[in-house]
Design an enzyme around this catalytic site. Sequence first.
Site, short mmCIF file in Angstrom:
data_model
loop_
_atom_site.label_atom_id
_atom_site.label_comp_id
_atom_site.label_asym_id
_atom_site.label_seq_id
_atom_site.Cartn_x
_atom_site.Cartn_y
_atom_site.Cartn_z
N ASN A 9 4.65 5.11 8.34
CA ASN A 9 3.29 5.24 8.86
C ASN A 9 2.91 3.89 9.45
O ASN A 9 2.64 2.94 8.71
CB ASN A 9 2.35 5.62 7.70
CG ASN A 9 0.89 5.65 8.13
OD1 ASN A 9 0.58 5.50 9.32
ND2 ASN A 9 -0.01 5.82 7.18
N LYS A 11 0.32 3.10 11.02
CA LYS A 11 -1.13 2.85 10.99
C LYS A 11 -1.59 2.29 12.35
O LYS A 11 -1.00 2.58 13.37
CB LYS A 11 -1.48 1.94 9.81
CG LYS A 11 -0.89 2.48 8.49
CD LYS A 11 -1.41 1.80 7.27
CE LYS A 11 -0.76 2.41 6.04
NZ LYS A 11 -1.28 1.91 4.78
N HIS A 95 -4.78 11.05 4.67
CA HIS A 95 -4.42 9.69 4.22
C HIS A 95 -5.63 9.04 3.55
O HIS A 95 -6.76 9.24 3.97
CB HIS A 95 -3.95 8.85 5.42
CG HIS A 95 -3.28 7.60 4.94
ND1 HIS A 95 -3.99 6.48 4.58
CD2 HIS A 95 -1.97 7.31 4.73
CE1 HIS A 95 -3.13 5.55 4.16
NE2 HIS A 95 -1.91 6.03 4.25
N GLU A 97 -6.77 6.16 3.70
CA GLU A 97 -7.63 5.35 4.57
C GLU A 97 -8.64 6.24 5.28
O GLU A 97 -9.78 5.84 5.53
CB GLU A 97 -6.75 4.55 5.54
CG GLU A 97 -6.10 3.39 4.80
CD GLU A 97 -4.69 3.04 5.26
OE1 GLU A 97 -4.31 3.38 6.39
OE2 GLU A 97 -3.97 2.43 4.44
N GLU A 169 0.14 8.86 -2.98
CA GLU A 169 -0.12 7.46 -2.64
C GLU A 169 -1.30 6.95 -3.47
O GLU A 169 -2.46 7.13 -3.08
CB GLU A 169 -0.46 7.34 -1.15
CG GLU A 169 0.64 7.78 -0.21
CD GLU A 169 0.55 7.11 1.15
OE1 GLU A 169 1.53 6.49 1.55
OE2 GLU A 169 -0.52 7.18 1.80
N GLY A 175 -0.80 -1.26 0.47
CA GLY A 175 -1.01 -2.53 1.18
C GLY A 175 -1.39 -3.67 0.25
O GLY A 175 -1.86 -4.72 0.70
N SER A 215 3.21 0.24 -1.12
CA SER A 215 3.99 -0.99 -1.27
C SER A 215 5.48 -0.74 -1.53
O SER A 215 6.12 -1.48 -2.28
CB SER A 215 3.38 -1.87 -2.38
OG SER A 215 2.05 -2.25 -2.03
P1 13P Z 1 2.01 0.25 2.36
O1 13P Z 1 3.48 0.61 2.30
O2 13P Z 1 1.70 -0.81 3.36
O3 13P Z 1 1.47 -0.04 0.99
O4 13P Z 1 1.24 1.57 2.88
C1 13P Z 1 1.50 2.78 2.28
C2 13P Z 1 0.83 3.84 3.06
O5 13P Z 1 -0.40 3.94 3.10
C3 13P Z 1 1.66 4.77 3.82
O6 13P Z 1 0.93 5.84 4.32
#
Ligand code: 13P
Length: 252
Positions: A9, A11, A95, A97, A169, A175, A215
Amino acid sequence: MRRAFIAGNWKMNLTQSTATELTNGLVAKLDDNTSVDVAICPSFGFLSGVAAELASSHISLGAQNLYPAEAGAYTGELNAEMLLDLGCEYVILGHSERRHLPDIAESNGFINLKMKSAIAAGLKPILCVGELLDEREAGQTTAVVEEQLANSLADITTEQVDVVTIAYEPVWAIGTGKVATPDQAEAAHANIREWLRIRFNDLVADTTRIQYGGSVKPENARELLSQPNIDGALVGGAALSVDSFMGIIENA
Ligand code: 13P
């Protein structure tokens, strides 16, 4: 046996040229005989460029969102047919976010409309679920995840859920560099699988792929991915470099 599925992803990152460079690097390095399913999910603006680079590769394309409506007056949005037309096979929905950024604040109800729209058009959704740190600390992880699953998958039939991947997740691990321990992740995945068994049936529970996200790095991928109920990873930061994304795929 479930085939491992690693998705990147991206982002809201990269530029047209760095997206192309990353895609070309992955295409060059991914072994044609890999037993792992791999997808990358760029921003909308890079989809067609990345699709062209992926044309003769084994890497699939995914989008990060869609709007659940027929073409019309929805300024700034893309629907499922447009994503298919751009070469997408997958779409990330729900997601964290998009659930938790205050100006976006997607509800389970809206995510459910997106799920239905994606499935009806022939896209394969990657449905994200996961708890906030406060919710984990209050012992609410299972309840939160089950509520997200129940409402995001409302009215989806046993036949339709066949194309769905679930991504667990935990929001506190995204992150932050704070990865869930293999035991924490495995426990959540096992619960999701049992929930699928009750809501759908044994076949759905035993064949649905459940990715872990939060992560994931080459250094922690092997232990996470060796858990019986962890079938792959949804990777954020580490998907932005050829070496780290390939390192995760090689550990799958
Ligand atoms: P990270 O791997 O940067 O923690 O992000 C995970 C994520 O949100 C994948 O959709």
